[in-house]
Design an enzyme around this catalytic site. Structure first.
Site, PDB file in Angstrom:
ATOM      1  CB  SER A  53      -2.743   2.668  -2.395  1.00  0.00           C
ATOM      2  OG  SER A  53      -3.837   3.275  -3.055  1.00  0.00           O
ATOM      3  CE  LYS A  75     -12.669   6.710   1.405  1.00  0.00           C
ATOM      4  NZ  LYS A  75     -11.456   6.893   2.213  1.00  0.00           N
ATOM      5  CG  ASP A  76      -8.740   9.897   0.753  1.00  0.00           C
ATOM      6  OD1 ASP A  76      -9.292   9.693   1.846  1.00  0.00           O
ATOM      7  OD2 ASP A  76      -8.317   8.989   0.013  1.00  0.00           O
ATOM      8  CB  THR A  85     -12.311   1.921  12.043  1.00  0.00           C
ATOM      9  OG1 THR A  85     -12.445   2.954  11.059  1.00  0.00           O
ATOM     10  CG2 THR A  85     -12.822   2.448  13.369  1.00  0.00           C
ATOM     11  CB  ALA A  86      -7.534   4.683  10.690  1.00  0.00           C
ATOM     12  CB  SER A  87     -12.841   6.197   9.654  1.00  0.00           C
ATOM     13  OG  SER A  87     -13.959   7.042   9.602  1.00  0.00           O
ATOM     14  NE  ARG A 122     -17.521   8.143   7.439  1.00  0.00           N
ATOM     15  CZ  ARG A 122     -17.921   6.925   7.075  1.00  0.00           C
ATOM     16  NH1 ARG A 122     -19.127   6.505   7.409  1.00  0.00           N
ATOM     17  NH2 ARG A 122     -17.135   6.128   6.400  1.00  0.00           N
ATOM     18  NE  ARG A 123     -15.604   3.430   7.033  1.00  0.00           N
ATOM     19  CZ  ARG A 123     -14.751   3.187   6.056  1.00  0.00           C
ATOM     20  NH1 ARG A 123     -13.452   3.059   6.324  1.00  0.00           N
ATOM     21  NH2 ARG A 123     -15.171   3.060   4.815  1.00  0.00           N
ATOM     22  NE  ARG A 175      -3.792   5.266   8.467  1.00  0.00           N
ATOM     23  CZ  ARG A 175      -2.728   6.047   8.214  1.00  0.00           C
ATOM     24  NH1 ARG A 175      -2.061   6.582   9.203  1.00  0.00           N
ATOM     25  NH2 ARG A 175      -2.357   6.285   6.968  1.00  0.00           N
ATOM     26  CB  VAL A 222      -8.249  -2.715   0.379  1.00  0.00           C
ATOM     27  CG1 VAL A 222      -9.156  -3.943   0.370  1.00  0.00           C
ATOM     28  CG2 VAL A 222      -9.075  -1.447   0.169  1.00  0.00           C
ATOM     29  NE  ARG A 272      -8.076  -0.174   5.559  1.00  0.00           N
ATOM     30  CZ  ARG A 272      -8.964   0.688   5.095  1.00  0.00           C
ATOM     31  NH1 ARG A 272      -9.988   1.052   5.857  1.00  0.00           N
ATOM     32  NH2 ARG A 272      -8.852   1.185   3.879  1.00  0.00           N
ATOM     33  CB  CYS A 297      -9.516  13.370   9.351  1.00  0.00           C
ATOM     34  SG  CYS A 297      -7.886  13.890   9.822  1.00  0.00           S
TER      35      CYS A 297
END
Length: 338
Positions: free
Chosen positions: A32, A108-109, A153-155, A157-158, A175, A178, A181, A268
């Protein structure tokens, strides 16, 4: 003058060279745009710290770009696909089979348990860990979004944090990298989305100059903003090369946050956030129900002046246990909804 390099498909199986740079030491990364920028940064640091001419850095530390399983899967969320380890699997394999000496990851991943044979060799100084809300109307605060706005969002948490603040929002999966999205935001597929400020800044995007969300409003993901570099546990040369790159305050902070995540059995599939604020010496962790209607949050002091790795891990476990005790059986009930 180019380096004199003797190539071996597996740098770990060659006899020890007189110099740690006698053979190329590849850096594995996702393909990426953001991952490649981060790998190039690590390449620059390795070259600078070990006396490699900038013109020779690609020869000394070649970059091995790989497409991860997580990158291939774009038609469903990571929860449905199997978890955050999907972003590291192929990169881990490249190290373990000898194709790469190093691997660069967004921390974070990275799962809390690394595959056998791999270790964290260095964690770079953390960038701004805050999230940013980007919206078609220019809003930068959740409170300012229109009633019922579509948030992508795919998170998990968010999603949970957004719904905790604004239960009227319609959250849909979004998904992609950057640019993908941002493109879907511009095309009107969603009204708003979240991106990490650290990633936007590393990519040089103008959106990074907008106002980020403060941790009190949206606590970051565990280890957000930090770049980690792994090495093989048996590769002493690689580990030695990484030592000058390590930023101890970030390493200790990330260890505490990851221990918090591990204590809560986080994946996740679980809306978990944690952040060590080095300046204020606050360590805050939270877990939410997926719908955001329940939140458990605790804060403790994290004094960097008297911190060791074992103390950092203990602090993370203690904070996680405190959240567990406060939540009780309700925590497991809430998480069964994922």
């Amino acid at each position: 003058m180019p380096l004199s390099i003797t190539f071996s498909p597996d740098h770990r199986n060659v006899s020890q060279p007189s110099s740690p740079l006698a053979s190329p030491m590849a850096i594995a990364t996702r393909k990426s745009p953001l991952a490649l920028v981060q790998a190039r940064h690590v390449q620059d640091l390795l070259a600078r710290h070990h006396g490699v001419d900038p013109a020779d850095k690609d020869e000394a530390f070649p970059i091995l770009g790989l497409v991860s399983t997580g990158d291939r899967i774009q038609d469903r969320t990571l929860i449905e696909a199997g978890g955050k380890g999907l972003f590291t699997k192929e990169i881990d394999e490249a190290q373990l089979d000898g194709r790469a000496a190093f691997a660069v990851h967004s921390m974070k991943d990275v799962p809390t348990q690394l595959p056998e044979g791999l270790m964290l060799g260095a964690i770079l100084e953390r960038a701004d860990p805050r999230d940013m809300l980007l919206a078609s109307g220019g809003e930068t605060r959740l409170a300012d979004l229109p009633e019922g706005a579509v948030l992508g969002t795919a998170s998990l948490r968010r999603q949970a944090q957004a719904l905790a603040a604004r239960p009227d929002l319609k959250v849909v999966p979004l998904r992609g990298n950057v640019d993908t999205r941002l493109g879907k935001l511009r095309e009107g597929e969603v009204y708003a989305t979240f991106l990490a400020r650290a990633g936007l800044k590393r990519l040089g995007r103008s959106e990074a100059e907008s106002q980020p969300l403060e941790p009190g409003e949206m606590l970051p993901a565990v280890a957000q903003g930090a770049i980690g570099i792994t090495a093989c546990t048996q590769d002493g040369s690689a580990q030695d090369l990484l030592k000058p790159l390590n930023h101890s305050p970030t390493e200790l902070s990330i260890a505490a946050e990851r221990a918090f995540l591990a204590r809560l059995d986080g994946s996740c599939r679980t809306p978990i956030a944690a952040y060590v604020h080095i300046e204020s010496m606050d360590f805050t962790g939270e877990v939410l129900s997926p719908a955001g209607d329940i939140r458990w949050r605790k804060t403790m002091t994290f004094d960097m002046r008297d911190m060791t790795m074992s103390k950092a891990v203990e602090a993370g476990h203690a904070l996680g246990e405190a959240v567990k005790q406060e939540a009780g059986p309700a925590l497991q009930s809430a998480l069964k909804l994922t």
